[in-house]
Design a protein around this motif. Structure first.
Motif, PDB file in Angstrom:
ATOM      1  N   LEU A  67       0.801  -1.222  -0.052  1.00 51.75           N
ATOM      2  CA  LEU A  67      -0.095  -0.002  -0.055  1.00 51.75           C
ATOM      3  C   LEU A  67       0.735   1.168  -0.077  1.00 51.75           C
ATOM      4  O   LEU A  67       0.715   1.988  -0.593  1.00 51.75           O
ATOM      5  CB  LEU A  67      -0.991   0.060   1.289  1.00 51.75           C
ATOM      6  CG  LEU A  67      -1.781   1.160   1.581  1.00 51.75           C
ATOM      7  CD1 LEU A  67      -2.549   1.566   0.306  1.00 51.75           C
ATOM      8  CD2 LEU A  67      -2.746   1.247   2.647  1.00 51.75           C
ATOM      9  N   ARG A  68       1.861   1.178   0.782  1.00 51.20           N
ATOM     10  CA  ARG A  68       2.908   2.583   0.828  1.00 51.20           C
ATOM     11  C   ARG A  68       3.491   2.653  -0.337  1.00 51.20           C
ATOM     12  O   ARG A  68       3.744   3.818  -1.008  1.00 51.20           O
ATOM     13  CB  ARG A  68       3.762   2.264   2.052  1.00 51.20           C
ATOM     14  CG  ARG A  68       3.167   2.517   3.407  1.00 51.20           C
ATOM     15  CD  ARG A  68       4.248   2.448   4.553  1.00 51.20           C
ATOM     16  NE  ARG A  68       4.916   1.055   4.566  1.00 51.20           N
ATOM     17  CZ  ARG A  68       6.172   1.033   4.343  1.00 51.20           C
ATOM     18  NH1 ARG A  68       6.792   2.072   3.918  1.00 51.20           N
ATOM     19  NH2 ARG A  68       6.659  -0.134   4.395  1.00 51.20           N
ATOM     20  N   GLU A  69       3.953   1.553  -1.090  1.00 53.23           N
ATOM     21  CA  GLU A  69       4.450   1.566  -2.479  1.00 53.23           C
ATOM     22  C   GLU A  69       3.365   2.327  -3.273  1.00 53.23           C
ATOM     23  O   GLU A  69       4.054   2.974  -4.168  1.00 53.23           O
ATOM     24  CB  GLU A  69       4.651   0.223  -2.968  1.00 53.23           C
ATOM     25  CG  GLU A  69       5.978  -0.525  -2.489  1.00 53.23           C
ATOM     26  CD  GLU A  69       7.138   0.158  -3.140  1.00 53.23           C
ATOM     27  OE1 GLU A  69       7.312   0.865  -4.084  1.00 53.23           O
ATOM     28  OE2 GLU A  69       8.357   0.019  -2.283  1.00 53.23           O
ATOM     29  N   GLU A  73       3.876   5.733  -5.299  1.00 54.65           N
ATOM     30  CA  GLU A  73       4.168   5.983  -6.709  1.00 54.65           C
ATOM     31  C   GLU A  73       2.939   6.989  -7.132  1.00 54.65           C
ATOM     32  O   GLU A  73       3.461   7.819  -8.279  1.00 54.65           O
ATOM     33  CB  GLU A  73       3.856   4.521  -7.250  1.00 54.65           C
ATOM     34  CG  GLU A  73       4.627   3.903  -8.411  1.00 54.65           C
ATOM     35  CD  GLU A  73       3.998   2.798  -8.879  1.00 54.65           C
ATOM     36  OE1 GLU A  73       4.558   1.710  -8.028  1.00 54.65           O
ATOM     37  OE2 GLU A  73       3.337   2.610  -9.945  1.00 54.65           O
ATOM     38  N   VAL A  74       1.948   6.764  -6.962  1.00 53.50           N
ATOM     39  CA  VAL A  74       0.886   7.598  -7.438  1.00 53.50           C
ATOM     40  C   VAL A  74       0.938   9.273  -6.908  1.00 53.50           C
ATOM     41  O   VAL A  74       0.730  10.038  -7.813  1.00 53.50           O
ATOM     42  CB  VAL A  74      -0.529   7.156  -6.671  1.00 53.50           C
ATOM     43  CG1 VAL A  74      -1.594   8.301  -7.086  1.00 53.50           C
ATOM     44  CG2 VAL A  74      -0.870   5.847  -7.485  1.00 53.50           C
ATOM     45  N   ALA A 255      -8.540  -3.558   4.064  1.00 52.88           N
ATOM     46  CA  ALA A 255      -8.304  -2.253   3.813  1.00 52.88           C
ATOM     47  C   ALA A 255      -7.015  -1.820   2.978  1.00 52.88           C
ATOM     48  O   ALA A 255      -7.031  -0.848   2.029  1.00 52.88           O
ATOM     49  CB  ALA A 255      -8.150  -1.478   5.177  1.00 52.88           C
ATOM     50  N   GLN A 256      -5.650  -2.590   3.203  1.00 50.11           N
ATOM     51  CA  GLN A 256      -4.753  -2.390   2.337  1.00 50.11           C
ATOM     52  C   GLN A 256      -5.036  -2.742   0.846  1.00 50.11           C
ATOM     53  O   GLN A 256      -4.726  -2.005  -0.096  1.00 50.11           O
ATOM     54  CB  GLN A 256      -3.590  -3.184   2.963  1.00 50.11           C
ATOM     55  CG  GLN A 256      -3.216  -2.947   4.448  1.00 50.11           C
ATOM     56  CD  GLN A 256      -1.892  -3.823   4.893  1.00 50.11           C
ATOM     57  OE1 GLN A 256      -1.149  -3.989   4.071  1.00 50.11           O
ATOM     58  NE2 GLN A 256      -1.926  -4.024   6.012  1.00 50.11           N
ATOM     59  N   ILE A 260      -5.124  -0.166  -2.251  1.00 52.17           N
ATOM     60  CA  ILE A 260      -4.139  -0.090  -3.187  1.00 52.17           C
ATOM     61  C   ILE A 260      -5.076   0.212  -4.609  1.00 52.17           C
ATOM     62  O   ILE A 260      -4.555   1.036  -5.521  1.00 52.17           O
ATOM     63  CB  ILE A 260      -3.202  -1.570  -3.279  1.00 52.17           C
ATOM     64  CG1 ILE A 260      -2.290  -1.512  -2.149  1.00 52.17           C
ATOM     65  CG2 ILE A 260      -2.521  -1.721  -4.666  1.00 52.17           C
ATOM     66  CD1 ILE A 260      -1.860  -2.950  -2.205  1.00 52.17           C
ATOM     67  N   ALA A 261      -5.870  -0.481  -4.649  1.00 54.40           N
ATOM     68  CA  ALA A 261      -6.916  -0.521  -5.778  1.00 54.40           C
ATOM     69  C   ALA A 261      -7.330   0.922  -6.098  1.00 54.40           C
ATOM     70  O   ALA A 261      -7.504   1.489  -7.225  1.00 54.40           O
ATOM     71  CB  ALA A 261      -8.029  -1.347  -5.834  1.00 54.40           C
TER      72      ALA A 261
END
Ligand SMILES: Cc1ncc(COP(=O)(O)O)c(C=O)c1O
Length: 363
Positions: A67-69, A73-74, A255-256, A260-261
């Motif tokens: 999730l942190r990645e 990135e976004v 939640a993670q 991410i999605a």
């Protein structure tokens, strides 16, 4: 017999009251009381949520690495400088508890998000409120309240419930005027609603200063408040403190995976920002046309001034009787105002119709 006694400060807390949501079975309810996204989350996030049920028998990744990645990135940030939490509320509470205690002061603007005061009191520290100008945080009045006891300054940008914000220049002036040991926490819960180009989310400061953090949430534009997911970005030393203070599995795997999605579906987020902006503008124009003052807002809500507390209460009762739930903001020391979340065009039309009816009855 001596009975158990909580730490000083706890009993001074006025418990947080959430936006009205219960309704009689079958009754119409238009819920505009909690700044939720009326369209809900991205279909891609919903699909990820459904698939996440396959791993319910496993503990989540306590570090939220994937999730942190994705967030990094976004948003063009460093994953190591992110910590995730069960809503930004949890992170806010952990931050205040980690850095402030009895004898310390936590400073915020007078109409700030209520949880700032609640967490300050529960940490044993003293909440200090700085006057605002025309319902907008004021850098000079915040700086004037700083003492050698100040540990944190909390600022929502844009702010709930006023919708107002400080510009990047003002935020920088605030940071520059604070002693280096004072943390500036910029709460950008509504960042995904912002259209104004001069309303920053705080990531620039949080990425460059050793004493500034930014908080974000998936509860608003991402449409996932039920999941409880938020994140904080800041200097490695503060993120390290947060990782020590949090519980090991504070974010569920569901939640993670859903988060991410959601964060990767940037097209959906952009569309929600556009929809909210358009509806917020027309709601603002139309409520203003009815004769009420609407404070300019960069959030997914508007704050309407009904001039007196009695008129605001009567309008609230009138809306409630029609199944329309908005937020009274007495607890924010704004009894003459109501906060109305931006809904769908149909929901907003229902609000306007009910308001016009109220005024016709009063005339
Ligand atoms: C300014 C502000 N910060 C934080 C939050 C809490 O968000 P979360 O659902 O992530 O805990 C809210 C929710 O209303 C808010 O308005």
């Amino acid at each position: 017999m001596t009975l158990p006694t909580p730490k000083p400060g706890i009993l001074k807390i006025e418990p947080y009251k959430q936006g009205k949501y219960a309704t009689a079975a079958g009754a119409r309810c238009i819920k505009l009381s909690s700044n939720e996204n009326p369209y809900g989350p991205s279909p891609k996030a919903l699909e990820a949520y459904r698939q996440a049920s396959a791993e319910l028998h496993r503990y989540p990744d306590g570090s939220c690495a994937a999730l942190r990645e994705a967030i990094a990135e976004v948003h063009g940030l460093y994953p190591d400088k992110i910590v995730c939490g069960a809503g930004s509320d949890e992170l806010l509470g952990l931050l205040i508890h980690a850095y402030a205690g009895p004898g310390d002061e936590v400073l915020f603007p007078e109409h700030a998000f209520l949880m700032y005061k609640i967490y300050t009191l529960s940490s044993g520290a003293t909440p200090i409120e700085a006057p605002e100008k025309n319902l907008r945080a004021d850098v000079d009045s915040l700086l004037a309240k700083v003492t050698d006891k100040t540990k944190l300054v909390l600022l929502a940008n844009p702010n709930n419930p006023t919708g107002s914000y400080l510009t990047d220049t003002e935020l920088q002036r605030l940071r520059d005027g604070l002693p280096p040991h004072v943390i500036l926490a910029i709460d950008a819960a509504y960042a995904e609603c912002v259209i104004a180009e001069d309303c920053p989310d705080g990531s620039r400061l949080a990425g460059s200063a050793e004493n500034t953090v930014m908080m974000r949430t998936f509860s608003k534009v991402y449409g996932l408040p039920a999941l409880r997911l938020g994140w904080m970005y800041g200097p490695a030393a503060i993120i390290d403190v947060m990782n020590r203070a949090r519980s090991p599995f504070n974010v569920s795997s569901v939640a993670q995976i859903t988060g991410i999605a959601a964060v990767r579906d940037t097209a959906y987020t952009a569309e929600q920002r556009r929809l909210n902006g358009t509806q917020r503008d027309s709601l603002t124009d139309e409520v203003s046309a009815l004769g009420w003052h609407v404070y300019p807002s960069e959030g997914n809500f508007i704050l309407v001034d009904f001039q007196t507390a009695d008129t605001a209460a009567a309008m609230n009762a009138h809306l409630l009787a029609r199944g329309i739930y908005v937020r009274d903001v007495k607890a924010y020391k704004l009894p003459q105002c109501l906060r109305i979340t931006v809904g769908t065009p149909e929901e907003n039309a229902a609000v306007l119709e009910a308001m016009a009816e109220f005024m016709a009855q009063a005339a």
